[in-house]
Design a protein around this motif. Sequence first.
Motif, PDB file in Angstrom:
ATOM      1  N   VAL A   1       0.999  -1.121   0.006  1.00 16.88           N
ATOM      2  CA  VAL A   1      -0.031  -0.084   0.036  1.00 16.88           C
ATOM      3  C   VAL A   1       0.732   1.052  -0.102  1.00 16.88           C
ATOM      4  N   PRO A   2       0.824   2.164  -0.949  1.00  8.57           N
ATOM      5  CA  PRO A   2       1.678   3.360  -1.289  1.00  8.57           C
ATOM      6  C   PRO A   2       1.690   4.203  -0.012  1.00  8.57           C
ATOM      7  N   GLN A   3       2.362   5.187   0.337  1.00  6.77           N
ATOM      8  CA  GLN A   3       2.102   6.240   1.252  1.00  6.77           C
ATOM      9  C   GLN A   3       0.781   7.214   0.819  1.00  6.77           C
ATOM     10  N   GLY A   4       0.345   7.435   1.837  1.00 12.19           N
ATOM     11  CA  GLY A   4      -1.021   8.368   1.674  1.00 12.19           C
ATOM     12  C   GLY A   4      -2.200   7.599   1.819  1.00 12.19           C
ATOM     13  N   GLY A   5      -3.229   8.292   1.635  1.00  5.92           N
ATOM     14  CA  GLY A   5      -4.737   7.673   1.816  1.00  5.92           C
ATOM     15  C   GLY A   5      -5.579   8.904   1.682  1.00  5.92           C
ATOM     16  N   PRO A   6      -6.887   8.603   1.793  1.00  3.62           N
ATOM     17  CA  PRO A   6      -7.813   9.613   1.796  1.00  3.62           C
ATOM     18  C   PRO A   6      -7.868  10.726   3.090  1.00  3.62           C
ATOM     19  N   VAL A   7      -7.298  10.442   3.992  1.00  3.80           N
ATOM     20  CA  VAL A   7      -7.254  11.106   5.265  1.00  3.80           C
ATOM     21  C   VAL A   7      -5.731  11.193   5.996  1.00  3.80           C
ATOM     22  N   ASN A   8      -5.168  12.424   6.146  1.00  6.02           N
ATOM     23  CA  ASN A   8      -4.073  12.405   6.850  1.00  6.02           C
ATOM     24  C   ASN A   8      -2.727  11.512   6.188  1.00  6.02           C
ATOM     25  N   ALA A   9      -2.837  11.796   4.843  1.00  7.70           N
ATOM     26  CA  ALA A   9      -1.926  11.082   3.893  1.00  7.70           C
ATOM     27  C   ALA A   9      -0.334  11.091   4.235  1.00  7.70           C
TER      28      ALA A   9
END
Length: 185
Positions: free
Chosen positions: A116-124
């Motif tokens: 899973v790459p760094q980041g996301g929908p919240v608090n990337a």
Amino acid sequence: MTDAQWGGLPAPVVVRPPTWMRWLGPPLLLGTWVLFLSPVVLAVRERDWMAHVRDSGLGVGGALVGWFILAVLLVVIPPAIKVLLTYRTVLDAGGVDPPLGRARVDLGEVRKIRWVPQGGPVNAANRPERFEVISEQSGLVARVARGEADWGATQAVLRHWARQRPEIVEDEPTAAALAGGSIDS
């Protein structure tokens, strides 16, 4: 230890809470627990369950809410200290020892490794890249984020798994991350 020192098998990877958290967390939680115990001691000594709020204007309703919150915290903090001190996940050549007393998941039971790459929908910014290990019966059994354990050792264990069972690496980004290359997504 190198792979050669382990007889060609990768060294086990142990994932734990950060060291600073294991050293500072228990004393702070224990201090908080003792502090929260003081209204109980006061109530017993005064023989008055509202002694700590008697002149505050909160009344019976406020006292009951306070006692409920206090009871929850007094019950929850000791197990939280135990979890903080004993939480660990071990990935080795044969599988995963998940945290909190869950049953070991052998390599044959692993369904998928996912990068899973760094980041996301919240608090990337605070979600580092990570590998997730998913089994058939238990679902997500391990999550190893960069910085939680030796990243190179984690990749070595997962590469060993991929050599043993190529079908558990289902996508190209995961294969590239295991190869140690940079991934642009």
